[in-house]
Design a protein around this motif. Structure first.
Motif, short mmCIF file in Angstrom:
data_model
loop_
_atom_site.label_atom_id
_atom_site.label_comp_id
_atom_site.label_asym_id
_atom_site.label_seq_id
_atom_site.Cartn_x
_atom_site.Cartn_y
_atom_site.Cartn_z
N ASP A 166 -3.76 1.92 -3.52
CA ASP A 166 -2.84 0.92 -4.08
C ASP A 166 -3.60 0.25 -5.21
N TRP A 222 -3.12 -10.83 -6.19
CA TRP A 222 -2.77 -9.52 -5.62
C TRP A 222 -3.45 -9.32 -4.27
N ARG A 266 -1.82 -11.53 -1.57
CA ARG A 266 -0.49 -11.03 -1.20
C ARG A 266 -0.57 -9.73 -0.40
N MET A 267 -1.46 -8.84 -0.75
CA MET A 267 -1.56 -7.55 -0.06
C MET A 267 -2.25 -7.68 1.30
N PRO A 280 0.31 -8.46 4.63
CA PRO A 280 0.89 -7.36 5.42
C PRO A 280 -0.18 -6.44 6.00
N HIS A 281 -1.32 -6.35 5.33
CA HIS A 281 -2.42 -5.52 5.86
C HIS A 281 -2.88 -6.10 7.20
N GLN A 335 -0.23 -5.61 10.03
CA GLN A 335 -0.23 -4.31 10.72
C GLN A 335 -1.39 -4.21 11.70
N HIS A 389 7.61 -3.80 -3.85
CA HIS A 389 6.30 -3.19 -3.58
C HIS A 389 6.32 -2.45 -2.24
N ASP A 390 5.79 -1.24 -2.24
CA ASP A 390 5.71 -0.42 -1.03
C ASP A 390 4.34 -0.64 -0.40
N HIS A 391 4.30 -1.43 0.67
CA HIS A 391 3.02 -1.73 1.30
C HIS A 391 2.38 -0.50 1.93
N MET A 445 -0.85 0.89 0.36
CA MET A 445 -2.13 0.20 0.38
C MET A 445 -3.19 1.01 1.13
N MET A 450 -3.45 1.46 5.21
CA MET A 450 -2.20 1.23 5.93
C MET A 450 -1.76 2.51 6.64
#
Length: 235
Positions: A35, A93, A96-97, A100-101, A104, A155-157, A160, A163
């Motif tokens: 990513d 960035w 924000r990333m 979700p990281h 999960q 954005h497609d997480h 990353m 993931m």
């Protein structure tokens, strides 16, 4: 890059490289496409954070006087720091990333309580939940203080680093016992490796001190956990 940041980055990079040399891939598991960081990562943001509340009990601040005048003491709540925040697109960035990281990782760790057979796997999962849950709150607070949205439209997480795919997550949820332990350790190792790369990237060109400290903690602590998981994983 400051000498302090250079030393931090050198230490983190050394650990990450050492772990990468002993790494292993998840067989038939999640995809790990890169990513990429924003192209304009080194451009400072001009956004201003929301004013922070001042502790009324804070000690007075010494304010330098004009030429020929003595310095004076002023109450802390009367002195405000008007300097602009120093953060850039890569800092934003990363924050924000990483939300979700981390989310999960919490989802994966939450499965271990009634599925893992190995006590060390359950203990590791508990540690991940205890640390990464509060860290998400820190990340959200950083964005809120700067008036920034947490989500990035479109954005497609899944792209990353580290993931795990939806299919891999389904396999993990369906597994039990030794099978779960093996899948969990491999998937979480790959997940942590992705976080270490993301943290190392922001340490190279990010500007924000809070993000620097957070990224350093992520890189060092998750590198240690990677080593532990490799020790637990059956050969």
């Amino acid at each position: 890059m400051t000498a302090r940041r250079g030393r931090l980055l050198a230490a983190v990079t050394t650990v990450a490289v050492a772990l990468a040399l002993g790494g292993f891939a998840l067989r038939g598991g999640a995809s790990t496409p890169d990513d990429p960081a924003p192209a304009a990562a080194t451009v400072p943001s001009t956004a201003s954070p929301a004013p922070a509340a001042v502790d009324a009990s804070a000690p007075p601040v010494i304010v330098p006087g004009r030429p020929g005048e003595e310095a004076v003491e002023r109450p802390a709540d009367e002195v405000r720091n008007d300097s602009p925040p120093r953060y850039n697109n890569l800092d934003t960035w990363f924050v924000r990333m990483m939300i979700p990281h981390h989310e999960q990782a919490l989802e994966m760790a939450g499965l271990a309580a009634d599925r893992a057979a190995e006590p060390r796997v359950r203990a590791l999962a508990d540690r991940i939940r205890a640390s990464q849950g509060p860290e998400i709150g820190v990340l959200r607070a950083w964005l809120t203080a700067r008036g920034l949205a947490a989500a990035v439209d479109g954005h497609d997480h899944a792209t990353m680093r580290g993931m795990q795919s939806a299919e891999a997550m389904r396999r993990l949820a369906a597994a039990r016992g030794a099978e779960f332990d093996s899948l969990f350790l491999r998937m979480m190792t790959e997940h942590h490796e992705g976080a270490v790369v993301m943290a190392t990237d922001v340490l190279k060109v990010g500007l924000d001190l809070t993000v620097e400290q957070f990224a350093t903690s992520v890189a060092s602590e998750q590198s240690v956990e990677i080593a532990r998981m490799r020790d637990i994983l059956p050969s």
